[in-house]
Motif scaffolding. Sequence first.
Motif, PDB file in Angstrom:
ATOM      1  N   GLY A   1      -0.043   2.129  -3.762  1.00 35.24           N
ATOM      2  CA  GLY A   1       1.340   1.363  -3.537  1.00 35.24           C
ATOM      3  C   GLY A   1       1.752   1.020  -4.861  1.00 35.24           C
ATOM      4  N   LYS A   2       1.252   1.205  -5.933  1.00 37.58           N
ATOM      5  CA  LYS A   2       1.819   0.630  -7.101  1.00 37.58           C
ATOM      6  C   LYS A   2       3.208   1.446  -7.471  1.00 37.58           C
ATOM      7  CE  LYS A   2       0.374   0.259 -12.067  1.00 37.58           C
ATOM      8  NZ  LYS A   2       0.467  -1.426 -12.188  1.00 37.58           N
ATOM      9  N   GLY A   3       4.108   0.575  -7.805  1.00 44.99           N
ATOM     10  CA  GLY A   3       5.380   1.146  -8.052  1.00 44.99           C
ATOM     11  C   GLY A   3       6.297   0.857  -6.769  1.00 44.99           C
ATOM     12  N   SER A   4       5.888   0.269  -5.941  1.00 43.21           N
ATOM     13  CA  SER A   4       6.672  -0.109  -4.727  1.00 43.21           C
ATOM     14  C   SER A   4       7.844  -1.207  -5.475  1.00 43.21           C
ATOM     15  CB  SER A   4       5.801  -1.114  -3.900  1.00 43.21           C
ATOM     16  OG  SER A   4       4.898  -0.200  -3.279  1.00 43.21           O
ATOM     17  N   LEU A   5       7.419  -2.024  -6.237  1.00 47.90           N
ATOM     18  CA  LEU A   5       8.421  -2.714  -7.009  1.00 47.90           C
ATOM     19  C   LEU A   5       8.210  -2.327  -8.436  1.00 47.90           C
ATOM     20  CD1 LEU A   5       8.384  -6.479  -5.971  1.00 47.90           C
ATOM     21  CD2 LEU A   5       9.934  -4.846  -5.296  1.00 47.90           C
TER      22      LEU A   5
ATOM     23  N   VAL B   1       1.149  -4.475   3.835  1.00 48.98           N
ATOM     24  CA  VAL B   1       2.135  -3.430   3.987  1.00 48.98           C
ATOM     25  C   VAL B   1       1.674  -1.983   3.731  1.00 48.98           C
ATOM     26  CG1 VAL B   1       4.527  -2.701   3.801  1.00 48.98           C
ATOM     27  CG2 VAL B   1       3.908  -5.111   3.839  1.00 48.98           C
ATOM     28  N   GLY B   2       1.354  -1.333   4.864  1.00 51.50           N
ATOM     29  CA  GLY B   2       0.951   0.233   4.546  1.00 51.50           C
ATOM     30  C   GLY B   2      -0.418   0.429   3.654  1.00 51.50           C
ATOM     31  N   THR B   3      -1.367  -0.498   3.974  1.00 55.86           N
ATOM     32  CA  THR B   3      -2.387  -0.536   3.418  1.00 55.86           C
ATOM     33  C   THR B   3      -3.861  -0.410   4.131  1.00 55.86           C
ATOM     34  OG1 THR B   3      -4.060  -1.656   1.518  1.00 55.86           O
ATOM     35  CG2 THR B   3      -2.611  -3.172   3.118  1.00 55.86           C
ATOM     36  N   ARG B   4      -4.880   0.392   3.962  1.00 55.22           N
ATOM     37  CA  ARG B   4      -5.803   0.383   4.724  1.00 55.22           C
ATOM     38  C   ARG B   4      -7.215  -0.579   4.210  1.00 55.22           C
ATOM     39  NH1 ARG B   4      -9.733   4.551   3.166  1.00 55.22           N
ATOM     40  NH2 ARG B   4      -9.072   5.247   1.142  1.00 55.22           N
ATOM     41  N   TYR B   5      -6.840  -1.444   3.095  1.00 53.77           N
ATOM     42  CA  TYR B   5      -7.900  -2.240   2.783  1.00 53.77           C
ATOM     43  C   TYR B   5      -9.147  -1.630   2.273  1.00 53.77           C
ATOM     44  CZ  TYR B   5      -4.668  -6.190   4.207  1.00 53.77           C
ATOM     45  OH  TYR B   5      -3.707  -6.964   4.569  1.00 53.77           O
ATOM     46  N   SER B   6      -9.027  -0.942   1.351  1.00 51.84           N
ATOM     47  CA  SER B   6     -10.281  -0.008   0.997  1.00 51.84           C
ATOM     48  C   SER B   6     -11.115  -1.430   0.039  1.00 51.84           C
ATOM     49  CB  SER B   6     -10.014   1.031  -0.007  1.00 51.84           C
ATOM     50  OG  SER B   6      -9.710   0.455  -1.201  1.00 51.84           O
TER      51      SER B   6
ATOM     52  N   GLY C   1       0.744  -1.236   0.033  1.00 48.88           N
ATOM     53  CA  GLY C   1       0.033   0.085   0.103  1.00 48.88           C
ATOM     54  C   GLY C   1       0.787   1.270  -0.038  1.00 48.88           C
ATOM     55  N   GLY C   2       0.274   2.355   0.182  1.00 49.57           N
ATOM     56  CA  GLY C   2       0.938   3.618   0.004  1.00 49.57           C
ATOM     57  C   GLY C   2       1.676   3.937   1.046  1.00 49.57           C
ATOM     58  N   GLY C   3       1.858   3.127   2.128  1.00 46.67           N
ATOM     59  CA  GLY C   3       2.859   3.282   3.345  1.00 46.67           C
ATOM     60  C   GLY C   3       4.092   2.793   2.923  1.00 46.67           C
ATOM     61  N   VAL C   4       4.380   2.024   2.051  1.00 46.64           N
ATOM     62  CA  VAL C   4       5.550   1.562   1.304  1.00 46.64           C
ATOM     63  C   VAL C   4       6.196   2.654   0.881  1.00 46.64           C
ATOM     64  CG1 VAL C   4       6.757   0.052  -0.069  1.00 46.64           C
ATOM     65  CG2 VAL C   4       4.829  -0.803   0.786  1.00 46.64           C
ATOM     66  N   HIS C   5       5.614   3.811   0.132  1.00 50.10           N
ATOM     67  CA  HIS C   5       6.180   4.845  -0.572  1.00 50.10           C
ATOM     68  C   HIS C   5       6.566   5.968   0.541  1.00 50.10           C
ATOM     69  CE1 HIS C   5       5.699   3.503  -4.343  1.00 50.10           C
ATOM     70  NE2 HIS C   5       4.497   3.333  -4.406  1.00 50.10           N
TER      71      HIS C   5
END
Length: 623
Positions: free
Chosen positions: A269-273, A305-310, A240-244
Amino acid sequence: MSPSPPVRLTVAQALVRFLSAQYTERDGTRRRLIAGTWGIFGHGNVAGVGQALVEYADVMPYHQGRNEQAMVHAAVGYARQLNRLSARAVTTSIGPGATNLVTGAALATVNRLPVLLLPGDHFATRPADPLLQQLEHPAGADITVNDALRPVSRFFDRITRPEALIASAPQAMRVLTDPAETGAVTLALPQDVQAEAYDWPAEFFAERVWHVRRPEPDPAELAEAVRLVRAARRPLLVAGGGVHHSEAEDALKALVEATGIPVASTQAGKGSLRHDHPADLGGIGHTGTAVSDALAREADLVLGVGTRYSDFTTASGTLFQHPDVRFVNLNITAFDAHKLAGRPLVADARSGLTALAVALADHRVEAAYEAEYRAGKERWERVVAAAFAGDDDAVPTQTQVLGALDAVVGDTDVVINAAGSLPGDLHKLWRARSPRQYHLEYGYSCMGYEIPASIGVQQAAPDAVVWALVGDGTYLMMPTEIVTAVQEGLPVNLVLLQNHGYASIGGLSEETGGERFGTAYRYRAADGTFTGGPLPVDLAANAASLGMDVIRARTVRELRDALTAARASDRPTCVYVETDPAATAPPAEAWWDVPVAETAGRPAAVAARRRYDRQAAARRRHL
């Protein structure tokens, strides 16, 4: 040593001077916390905060906006680009200037992004009552329109006395810099108090450095997480965005390469890898890839990881279908870490991923599982290539527009979007090349975000090439900050797609029995519906009238050439293209719950309800 003598300033002057001395620090890098102030002036702030910004123009940069909501969007884009370590303030007058902040504030808070709001307020001393633009409320004389900002702010205070600022301003900074609490912060400023003088303690203006912490995981929580990962046969990591925000991309890559656990990403979170990493499966959920959603349905462990599960991530509770699926949630907020009855791992994303990598150094998923998801990734890459491909002499479809852009962008370009049908296509298809390239605001999915956000991103990353992708519906919501980009000489690029209406909601309306009612931008027909000919609007001419260079593209080849020219330009540039409405995006791989009329007389709604009931039956409660 005797204390320094007090400093006599107005409240507004004191606030601006205080803000100019605030800094953040993380990993040894220091930044200005409030790097500038956006403002539109009216009678509620011009003589207070406005005068103070003139007084301290040498230490507090000022940015002129055209719409209050758009100024918040620009500030949010800036903060996101800088990983929440630097923010902007936004000042407005009272009344409509203040209430225009509400949507932007909600967007900031939903997305956990810091912005400081400084709306004017009516007189605290009430020498005249009511004032121009004051809302009188019979239930309480102390209620003002700024109270509408309370539910969308992470911290709110109304400064009715000068000395109240001494306690409130540091609290506001604390929330802005707290990675577990951050969002919109509001200090409402009565216009008479803004101009009131006070003898301030000199220490109030001392330089302050707010350390942005990286909490380590609790040993017991870490041990339980490691146990569950080791026991899983089909684990899936949801980034999720928390990774960034944590700058945890390298830590994620290290964990994945050591263990072989595949990664699916939320919109944030896209782009985390990087897209071509063997373990990167692309988006997950309603707008996810086929390989991500197939693995999610059979995953026996989901490491969030770093997601709020929308609801888009969970497919409204229908995605994770393994009978024994368990969740481990690495999140800096306990609120999100406990979702889906998950085992919490409350920690900074980078700290938590690093600790997991150490503890799992000798663990790897089965080779057959790796081979399965890698084969699925290869199949999906062929789907992407087909969606992007097009006849060079044909009118491009929306996915072919993305294909043309994909062929032009560089690794450090930033692509911004928020609403319409583009987010779904981008989540499924976009090949993210770097952590900051994919900038989707999908927590609030606010039409009108893209153009002002591109200004904020360009200010935060002046060397990056920035693209704002908008459809005609979004453009008509908020094109005003084009003027700001021109004024500031910011070379943002606008890709404007004309499809004559709300394409995304039109499709959803059809799916849910609404028969595309009210979703097309067309003349009213004889039967009263908006099904006549397209409206004779020329959005390219509009963008040009606001100061942008405009390049019109009619074919795939012309589009590719136009995008190349825009990328090379040093001026704000609009690439305008009328798209072929043919659907070339791959269909949704998972459901999204939009309730359908339980009873209706029209056949379309009756059929839609039958489909809805079948899908809803697959919903699970993870307890």
